[in-house]
Write an enzyme that holds these catalytic residues in place. Structure first.
Site, PDB file in Angstrom:
ATOM      1  N   HIS A 190      -0.034   4.204  -4.039  1.00 16.34           N
ATOM      2  CA  HIS A 190       0.658   2.914  -4.141  1.00 16.34           C
ATOM      3  C   HIS A 190      -0.184   1.772  -3.618  1.00 16.34           C
ATOM      4  O   HIS A 190      -0.211   0.688  -4.194  1.00 16.34           O
ATOM      5  CB  HIS A 190       1.986   2.973  -3.381  1.00 16.34           C
ATOM      6  CG  HIS A 190       2.982   3.857  -4.044  1.00 16.34           C
ATOM      7  ND1 HIS A 190       3.911   4.589  -3.371  1.00 16.34           N
ATOM      8  CD2 HIS A 190       3.154   4.140  -5.344  1.00 16.34           C
ATOM      9  CE1 HIS A 190       4.624   5.284  -4.231  1.00 16.34           C
ATOM     10  NE2 HIS A 190       4.185   5.033  -5.430  1.00 16.34           N
ATOM     11  N   ARG A 292       7.623  -2.131 -19.199  1.00 10.22           N
ATOM     12  CA  ARG A 292       8.244  -0.859 -18.815  1.00 10.22           C
ATOM     13  C   ARG A 292       9.709  -1.127 -18.464  1.00 10.22           C
ATOM     14  O   ARG A 292       9.986  -1.747 -17.441  1.00 10.22           O
ATOM     15  CB  ARG A 292       7.512  -0.255 -17.610  1.00 10.22           C
ATOM     16  CG  ARG A 292       6.070   0.183 -17.905  1.00 10.22           C
ATOM     17  CD  ARG A 292       5.419   0.741 -16.639  1.00 10.22           C
ATOM     18  NE  ARG A 292       4.202   1.478 -16.906  1.00 10.22           N
ATOM     19  CZ  ARG A 292       2.966   1.008 -16.649  1.00 10.22           C
ATOM     20  NH1 ARG A 292       2.804  -0.199 -16.142  1.00 10.22           N
ATOM     21  NH2 ARG A 292       1.906   1.745 -16.892  1.00 10.22           N
ATOM     22  N   ARG A 328       8.964  -1.158 -24.068  1.00  8.84           N
ATOM     23  CA  ARG A 328       8.944   0.297 -24.235  1.00  8.84           C
ATOM     24  C   ARG A 328      10.316   0.827 -23.833  1.00  8.84           C
ATOM     25  O   ARG A 328      10.833   0.456 -22.768  1.00  8.84           O
ATOM     26  CB  ARG A 328       7.861   0.923 -23.354  1.00  8.84           C
ATOM     27  CG  ARG A 328       7.819   2.436 -23.502  1.00  8.84           C
ATOM     28  CD  ARG A 328       6.685   3.035 -22.733  1.00  8.84           C
ATOM     29  NE  ARG A 328       6.930   2.989 -21.296  1.00  8.84           N
ATOM     30  CZ  ARG A 328       6.020   3.338 -20.386  1.00  8.84           C
ATOM     31  NH1 ARG A 328       4.803   3.715 -20.765  1.00  8.84           N
ATOM     32  NH2 ARG A 328       6.302   3.295 -19.110  1.00  8.84           N
ATOM     33  N   GLU A 419       0.086   9.037 -26.326  1.00  8.65           N
ATOM     34  CA  GLU A 419      -0.248   9.544 -24.990  1.00  8.65           C
ATOM     35  C   GLU A 419      -0.095  11.058 -24.890  1.00  8.65           C
ATOM     36  O   GLU A 419      -0.384  11.648 -23.856  1.00  8.65           O
ATOM     37  CB  GLU A 419       0.565   8.822 -23.900  1.00  8.65           C
ATOM     38  CG  GLU A 419       2.058   8.820 -24.143  1.00  8.65           C
ATOM     39  CD  GLU A 419       2.836   7.977 -23.146  1.00  8.65           C
ATOM     40  OE1 GLU A 419       2.306   7.617 -22.092  1.00  8.65           O
ATOM     41  OE2 GLU A 419       4.011   7.680 -23.440  1.00  8.65           O
ATOM     42  N   ASN A 442      -3.352   6.619 -19.477  1.00  5.49           N
ATOM     43  CA  ASN A 442      -3.069   7.328 -18.216  1.00  5.49           C
ATOM     44  C   ASN A 442      -2.603   8.754 -18.506  1.00  5.49           C
ATOM     45  O   ASN A 442      -3.166   9.727 -18.010  1.00  5.49           O
ATOM     46  CB  ASN A 442      -1.970   6.619 -17.415  1.00  5.49           C
ATOM     47  CG  ASN A 442      -2.293   5.171 -17.146  1.00  5.49           C
ATOM     48  OD1 ASN A 442      -3.443   4.767 -17.224  1.00  5.49           O
ATOM     49  ND2 ASN A 442      -1.284   4.383 -16.843  1.00  5.49           N
ATOM     50  N   ASP A 443      -1.557   8.846 -19.319  1.00  4.05           N
ATOM     51  CA  ASP A 443      -1.040  10.184 -19.635  1.00  4.05           C
ATOM     52  C   ASP A 443      -1.953  10.922 -20.601  1.00  4.05           C
ATOM     53  O   ASP A 443      -2.151  12.128 -20.464  1.00  4.05           O
ATOM     54  CB  ASP A 443       0.372  10.081 -20.228  1.00  4.05           C
ATOM     55  CG  ASP A 443       1.416   9.914 -19.145  1.00  4.05           C
ATOM     56  OD1 ASP A 443       1.302  10.608 -18.119  1.00  4.05           O
ATOM     57  OD2 ASP A 443       2.321   9.078 -19.298  1.00  4.05           O
ATOM     58  N   ARG A 453      -2.828  13.088 -12.982  1.00  6.88           N
ATOM     59  CA  ARG A 453      -3.483  11.830 -12.626  1.00  6.88           C
ATOM     60  C   ARG A 453      -3.324  11.463 -11.152  1.00  6.88           C
ATOM     61  O   ARG A 453      -4.056  10.647 -10.628  1.00  6.88           O
ATOM     62  CB  ARG A 453      -3.017  10.680 -13.515  1.00  6.88           C
ATOM     63  CG  ARG A 453      -1.532  10.429 -13.567  1.00  6.88           C
ATOM     64  CD  ARG A 453      -1.273   9.075 -14.236  1.00  6.88           C
ATOM     65  NE  ARG A 453      -0.131   9.077 -15.131  1.00  6.88           N
ATOM     66  CZ  ARG A 453       0.568   7.987 -15.437  1.00  6.88           C
ATOM     67  NH1 ARG A 453       0.232   6.825 -14.946  1.00  6.88           N
ATOM     68  NH2 ARG A 453       1.586   8.058 -16.248  1.00  6.88           N
ATOM     69  N   CYS A 488      -3.020   0.260 -23.476  1.00  6.42           N
ATOM     70  CA  CYS A 488      -2.239  -0.308 -22.378  1.00  6.42           C
ATOM     71  C   CYS A 488      -2.328   0.503 -21.084  1.00  6.42           C
ATOM     72  O   CYS A 488      -1.719   0.140 -20.092  1.00  6.42           O
ATOM     73  CB  CYS A 488      -0.780  -0.476 -22.781  1.00  6.42           C
ATOM     74  SG  CYS A 488       0.072   1.073 -23.072  1.00  6.42           S
TER      75      CYS A 488
HETATM   76  C1  PEP Z   1       0.131   5.551 -19.923  1.00  9.72           C
HETATM   77  O1  PEP Z   1       0.514   6.717 -19.848  1.00  9.72           O
HETATM   78  O2  PEP Z   1      -1.065   5.214 -20.076  1.00  9.72           O
HETATM   79  C2  PEP Z   1       1.093   4.447 -19.823  1.00  9.72           C
HETATM   80  C3  PEP Z   1       0.742   3.194 -20.025  1.00  9.72           C
HETATM   81  O3  PEP Z   1       2.358   4.767 -19.447  1.00  9.72           O
HETATM   82  P1  PEP Z   1       2.819   5.002 -17.921  1.00  9.72           P
HETATM   83  O4  PEP Z   1       1.642   4.696 -17.054  1.00  9.72           O
HETATM   84  O5  PEP Z   1       3.971   4.074 -17.733  1.00  9.72           O
HETATM   85  O6  PEP Z   1       3.189   6.435 -17.978  1.00  9.72           O
HETATM   86 MG    MG Z   2       2.651   7.169 -19.997  1.00 11.77          MG
END
Ligand code: PEP
Ligand code: MG
Length: 559
Positions: A190, A292, A328, A419, A442-443, A453, A488
């Protein structure tokens, strides 16, 4: 001396090091109380209540400064104050004669240690909440706190610590704090996320910092390459100061930017609340590439109904002042619980019922969301809606069925996140069915590399610069053909990613708001035709070392 860690917010900072004391560096001589247990319990209760008031205040500061997502993180600390598994052993220790501060410190260290050892990343993160709360309560009991250490700083300061809590990070005085360096932490902790939101250059995982450095030394923090130089030579200080000054004076660019060879690039921001959207507009974002919606659900007592959602989304779209916003739909799961949505505990929530899978199990909830978004789109042009965690065309069929039941006709453009790796293999098919794609790196990176992650032990493995991840990103862009695709995930804001994403053909990015001016300025300086040959070589990279070599070439081609 140079320490190497992980850069979690780019940029260079030069300043005088202020090392913070350990989170629970208690004077252990006060282990046994001189007061009676009754008196100690009264002191404990009043420290707990004072902490509660402070957390409520800090939640509001976080909401104004950083947005609702971070406010929710801070507010979760109230749960610790009310948790009998934390409070009862403290009361028992006091009953056995311990001083209240020693009882809070020892019990909290024990609870945090147990949480940190768990495999579940969500619970692991709770360890820092427990320590944050303990530090606050002990501060009230002893009259010493980190907030005091962090107040009254002067000059250009680099904050150094073993670990920074979210509270410490939110409390930083941005008029003096230029950089952060810590011994522990990960890109996704965080404090790192907050540092990025605030735009403070930061390095975490700089092992040996406390042994090697002392307060008052001159330090350079380089959040781009993850280094921290203690007592640098004069030439390095000069170079770092020039780079830091150039960055801090980046003007806000409100129009869409174009590269030197005439390629238009849209730079948008990610957001989770109307306040986030206002900040994004202040930083010159061309729109919101990822809104989000889950934080609305997480903050509400029960499920927000259609009207409550509409009021919120309308505030979001109004704050965007006519810029496009991509909402989203609800993206939660076992790791991010929502009041009012039953979610049975799962062995493996990241491979479980999350994202669109959960929404399709609660079709009425998704219908409400579509209705609220359609109302918003009727009032604001430029609204798009996308769905998370799609793994195949059948899920899109199901989503369309829910949408058809909720609203007579689509009044917004409709897209999907990319993702889940399976969808990468279906991009050619999926673009026949949607208006746009948005790559959630990210995912996608986590699932491609089978690496969590948030797992600190796998940080070496979890990187979007893995040759396979880069090839996948390129494949998505090429297979999407004419369909717009934006990126994103956090990678879109990584200082090293811009040249290679543009070289792959991406023309739309959505990043953390404070990064927008920097990225827009760099787009303007970029010549895509000059970097394309290096990107082609990069896509043939076999090993990380090949990627690293190409990244150096890319930064030279960019310069
Ligand atoms: C991602 O997975 O890259 C993404 C933007 O979604 P979140 O980080 O909200 O899972
Ligand atoms: Mg994601």
């Amino acid at each position: 001396m140079i320490l190497t860690g992980t850069g979690v917010c780019g940029g260079t900072a030069v300043g005088t090091l202020v090392l913070l004391s350990g989170l629970l560096d208690l004077d252990r001589t006060t282990k046994t109380s001189s007061s009676s247990s009754e008196e100690s319990l009264i002191l404990l209760r009043s420290a707990v209540e004072a902490s509660r008031v402070e957390i409520e205040e800090l939640t509001e500061t976080a909401r104004a400064r950083l947005g609702s997502e971070h406010a929710a993180i801070i507010h979760a600390q109230v749960l610790v104050l009310d948790d009998p598994e934390w409070l009862d052993p403290i009361v028992e220790a006091i009953g056995r004669g311990a001083s209240p501060e020693a009882a809070v410190g020892l019990v909290s260290e024990e609870v945090a240690g147990l949480l940190a050892a768990l495999a579940d990343e969500y619970l692991k993160e709770r360890a820092s909440d427990v320590l944050d709360v303990a530090q606050r309560v002990v501060g009230h009991l002893t009259g010493r706190s980190r907030s005091q250490e962090l107040s009254d700083l002067r000059g250009d300061v680099i904050i150094g610590a073993h670990e920074l809590t979210p509270t410490d990070t939110i409390n930083l005085d941005l008029s003096v704090v230029r950089g952060i360096v810590t011994e522990v932490g990960a890109r996704t902790s965080h404090a790192a996320i907050i540092a990025r939101q605030l735009g403070i250059p930061a390095v975490v995982g700089a092992t040996g910092l406390l042994a090697a450095a002392t307060s008052g030394q001159l330090v350079i923090v380089n959040g781009d390459d993850g280094t921290c130089v203690i007592n640098p030579d004069a030439a390095s200080v000069k170079a770092a100061s020039v780079s830091a000054a150039a960055r801090s004076h980046r003007p806000v660019i409100t129009e869409r930017v174009v590269t030197r060879d005439g390629i238009g690039v849209t730079v948008m921001a990610n957001a989770s609340s109307p306040e986030d959207v206002e900040r994004a507009v202040r930083f010159g974002a061309d729109g919101i590439g990822l809104f989000r919606t889950e934080f609305l659900y997480m903050q509400s007592d029960g499920l927000p109904d259609e009207m409550q959602q509409f009021t919120y989304y309308d505030a979001v779209a109004t704050a965007a002042e006519g810029r496009p916003v991509t909402f989203r739909t609800l993206d939660v799961g076992g790791d991010k619980p929502v009041p009012g949505l039953p979610m049975p505990a799962e062995e493996n929530p990241f491979l479980g019922v999350r994202g669109i899978r959960l929404a399709l199990q609660h079709r009425a909830v998704l219908e409400d969301q579509f209705r609220a978004l359609a109302r918003t789109a009727a009032r604001h042009p430029g609204i798009s809606v996308m769905v998370p965690m799609v793994s195949g065309l059948e899920e899109l069929d199901d989503v369309r069925e829910v949408m058809a039941a909720a609203i007579p006709e689509a009044v917004f453009s409709f897209g999907t996140m990319v993702e889940v790796p399976s969808i990468v293999m279906l991009v050619r098919e999926i673009v026949d069915e949607v208006d746009f794609l948005s790559v959630g790196t990210n995912d996608l990176t986590a699932y491609l590399l089978a690496a969590d992650r948030g797992n600190r032990d796998l940080e070496y493995l979890y990187t979007e610069f893995h040759p396979a991840v880069l090839r996948v990103l390129h494949r998505i862009r090429v297979h999407a053909d004419e369909t717009p695709v934006s990126v994103c995930g956090e990678f879109a804001g990584d200082p090293r990613s811009l040249a290679l994403l543009l070289g792959m053909g991406y023309r739309s990015l959505s990043v953390s708001a404070p990064l927008v001016p920097e990225i827009k300025a760099r787009v303007r300086a970029m010549n895509v035709s000059a970097i394309s040959p290096v990107v082609e070589r990069l896509l043939k990279a076999r090993r990380h070392a090949d990627v690293d070599r190409c990244l150096v070439e890319l930064s030279e081609a960019e310069a």
